[in-house]
Design a protein around this motif. Structure first.
Motif, PDB file in Angstrom:
ATOM      1  N   GLY A 227       0.782  -1.224   0.000  1.00 41.34           N
ATOM      2  CA  GLY A 227       0.000   0.000   0.000  1.00 41.34           C
ATOM      3  C   GLY A 227       0.815   1.274   0.000  1.00 41.34           C
ATOM      4  O   GLY A 227       0.242   2.362  -0.132  1.00 41.34           O
ATOM      5  N   GLU A 228       2.147   1.179   0.122  1.00 45.64           N
ATOM      6  CA  GLU A 228       2.973   2.378   0.162  1.00 45.64           C
ATOM      7  C   GLU A 228       3.602   2.655  -1.201  1.00 45.64           C
ATOM      8  O   GLU A 228       3.326   1.964  -2.193  1.00 45.64           O
ATOM      9  CB  GLU A 228       4.045   2.245   1.244  1.00 45.64           C
ATOM     10  N   ALA A 268       1.522   0.093  -3.449  1.00 46.36           N
ATOM     11  CA  ALA A 268       2.112  -1.192  -3.824  1.00 46.36           C
ATOM     12  C   ALA A 268       1.207  -2.362  -3.482  1.00 46.36           C
ATOM     13  O   ALA A 268       0.594  -2.411  -2.417  1.00 46.36           O
ATOM     14  CB  ALA A 268       3.455  -1.353  -3.110  1.00 46.36           C
ATOM     15  N   SER A 269       1.126  -3.294  -4.434  1.00 45.32           N
ATOM     16  CA  SER A 269       0.339  -4.509  -4.246  1.00 45.32           C
ATOM     17  C   SER A 269       1.243  -5.713  -4.424  1.00 45.32           C
ATOM     18  O   SER A 269       2.361  -5.610  -4.931  1.00 45.32           O
ATOM     19  CB  SER A 269      -0.823  -4.559  -5.245  1.00 45.32           C
ATOM     20  N   TRP A 270       0.710  -6.884  -4.018  1.00 39.89           N
ATOM     21  CA  TRP A 270       1.520  -8.105  -4.129  1.00 39.89           C
ATOM     22  C   TRP A 270       1.927  -8.376  -5.569  1.00 39.89           C
ATOM     23  O   TRP A 270       3.029  -8.888  -5.825  1.00 39.89           O
ATOM     24  CB  TRP A 270       0.742  -9.299  -3.590  1.00 39.89           C
ATOM     25  N   THR A 294      10.593  -5.937  -3.959  1.00 40.42           N
ATOM     26  CA  THR A 294       9.897  -6.819  -3.026  1.00 40.42           C
ATOM     27  C   THR A 294       8.836  -6.028  -2.283  1.00 40.42           C
ATOM     28  O   THR A 294       9.133  -4.993  -1.687  1.00 40.42           O
ATOM     29  CB  THR A 294      10.876  -7.438  -2.016  1.00 40.42           C
ATOM     30  N   VAL A 295       7.600  -6.517  -2.356  1.00 33.19           N
ATOM     31  CA  VAL A 295       6.502  -5.925  -1.597  1.00 33.19           C
ATOM     32  C   VAL A 295       6.347  -6.744  -0.324  1.00 33.19           C
ATOM     33  O   VAL A 295       6.239  -7.982  -0.372  1.00 33.19           O
ATOM     34  CB  VAL A 295       5.197  -5.920  -2.409  1.00 33.19           C
ATOM     35  N   VAL A 296       6.372  -6.084   0.831  1.00 29.39           N
ATOM     36  CA  VAL A 296       6.304  -6.780   2.117  1.00 29.39           C
ATOM     37  C   VAL A 296       5.062  -6.344   2.872  1.00 29.39           C
ATOM     38  O   VAL A 296       4.560  -5.235   2.702  1.00 29.39           O
ATOM     39  CB  VAL A 296       7.570  -6.509   2.954  1.00 29.39           C
TER      40      VAL A 296
END
Length: 435
Positions: A227-228, A268-270, A294-296
């Motif tokens: 989401g960021e 940001a999404s997966w 990498t999305v965490v």
């Protein structure tokens, strides 16, 4: 003392000559010490004033040799015309004028030079930081070579200077070879070769064209929370200025993400996790650099599924499938108080196979997804249908049938015995009465 008397006597002689008019004419030669390029036209004018008669002119060099030229005399003016100058005309020329048997002469030094074109730099495939690169700068048709200088520049910084030591009496080509190791601080600055002819301080500069070399990104941390926002800038050295495209790599054709040097991910999404590529290109060459994004965040609720749509029967083979479509997470499939299967953190699924399920395998199964940001679970209740057993079995028929027959015979005997007893009692009763 005698020397002073001689000088004084000579001065008086000159004064008397002026007074008496014995040396009254004036001589001028122009231009004074001209400097011209090879192939140019030159006109030298020798002019006499205050001579009442026609003047006689003579042209010569300091060595009494002259290598061509056209002379035109008109009364008190003489002109030397050099229509196509060359290095042989780089000499001192003397004009001698005679008026009424009196002579005067003037000289002018002709300086010929050749510097017709800018330096030539071959296109350089790439300049990579900390890797040595051979650079070559060539200047054609230089004269005089001993007055020539080459300077290598990166931006405004001088990298190397050299001056030829050889002396030639003709135009000459000269090449400067420079082994250069770029530094990271030099990235983004033009590299150029500046040639200077110190004879007239004429300068010519050529900027090198080179393909993209070292590629850097502005952000070494390429992880972003769910989401960021994430922004990565791709920098590349090259001339002409290279174009930069960002693409996302996948199983199919790379997907265009940006047509400038910035990759921007909002919210940001997966699905935005993966490899991205910075493509850099200009007319000379191209380079690429891959960056992993990498999305965490906490994992999504995992999914747990059974291979059977219906309730499995005792003795059947089944599979229990646990999966997560979120970010990286460790998957675990287990029954309470009993660990069964743990997945690879780099994989998004774990599978449990039971080859022959039993009644004791029934119960609650838990699928757990866990990472540094949280834990999510899903459950499934598996029941097992017991196998059915038939009462009448073919193997038991021989035993069952005699047993049944025996039971019937015993019952019949009992009935007959009861009837016999009753009849005898009646008979005895009658006999007693008769007595």
């Amino acid at each position: 003392m005698s020397g002073v008397k001689c000088i004084t006597f000579a001065l008086w002689i000159n004064i008397l000559s002026l007074i008496t008019g014995e040396n009254y004419f004036k001589l001028e030669l122009s231009p004074k010490d001209p400097m011209i390029h090879v192939g140019e036209y030159l006109e030298l004018t020798c002019r006499v004033t205050d001579c009442p008669v026609n003047v006689t002119f003579a042209w010569r060099t300091a060595l009494d040799k002259f290598h061509g030229g056209e002379i035109k005399n008109e009364h008190n003016v003489s002109r030397l015309l050099i229509r196509n100058s060359s290095v042989i005309h780089s000499i001192r020329v003397v004009c001698k004028a005679t008026c009424q048997q009196k002579q005067q002469e003037k000289s002018s030094k002709i300086q010929i030079f050749s510097f017709p074109e800018d330096p030539i730099l071959p296109k350089i495939k790439s300049l990579i930081a900390n890797q040595e690169q051979k650079l070559i700068c060539t200047v054609h048709n230089i004269y005089p070579l001993e007055k020539f200088q080459i300077e290598w520049l990166r931006g405004n910084k001088t990298l190397h200077e050299e001056e030829p030591e050889a002396i030639f009496d003709h135009v000459h080509n000269y090449s400067s070879v420079f082994n250069y190791t770029p530094s990271v601080d030099d990235l983004g600055k033009n590299i150029s070769c500046k040639a200077t002819l110190k004879l007239n301080n004429q300068k010519r500069t050529t900027t090198a064209e080179y393909g993209p070399g070292t590629i850097t990104v502005s952000n070494n941390n390429t992880s972003v929370k769910l989401g960021e926002r994430l922004e990565i800038t791709c920098h590349a050295d090259g001339n002409p200025k290279p174009t930069i495209l960002w693409r996302k790599l996948g199983e199919t054709e790379p997907e265009l993400q940006s047509q400038n040097h910035k990759l921007i991910i909002n919210n940001a999404s997966w699905s935005q996790t993966g490899w991205y590529r910075c493509d850099v290109r200009n007319d000379v060459g191209s380079q690429q650099m891959r960056v992993k994004v990498t999305v965490v965040g906490p994992p999504n609720i995992p999914k747990i599924q059974l291979s059977h749509r219906e309730e499995p029967k005792e003795g059947e083979s089944i599979s229990i499938f646990c999966s997560s479509d979120g970010g990286p997470a460790e998957l675990k499939l287990y029954r309470p108080s009993q660990s069964i299967a743990t997945g690879d953190p780099n994989k998004s699924a774990v599978l449990l196979n039971i080859s022959s399920i039993q009644i004791t395998d029934a119960g609650i199964y838990i699928c757990e997804a866990k990472n540094d940001f949280g834990i999510e679970r899903s459950t499934i209740n598996i029941t097992v249908q017991a196998a059915q057993h038939d009462i009448w079995r073919k193997s038991d028929l021989p035993v069952a049938i005699p047993t049944a027959v025996g039971s019937v015979s015993l019952l019949t005997a009992a009935v007959l015995l009861i009837r016999h007893c009753r009849k005898k009692a009646e008979s005895d009763s009658t006999n007693i009465t008769l007595d």
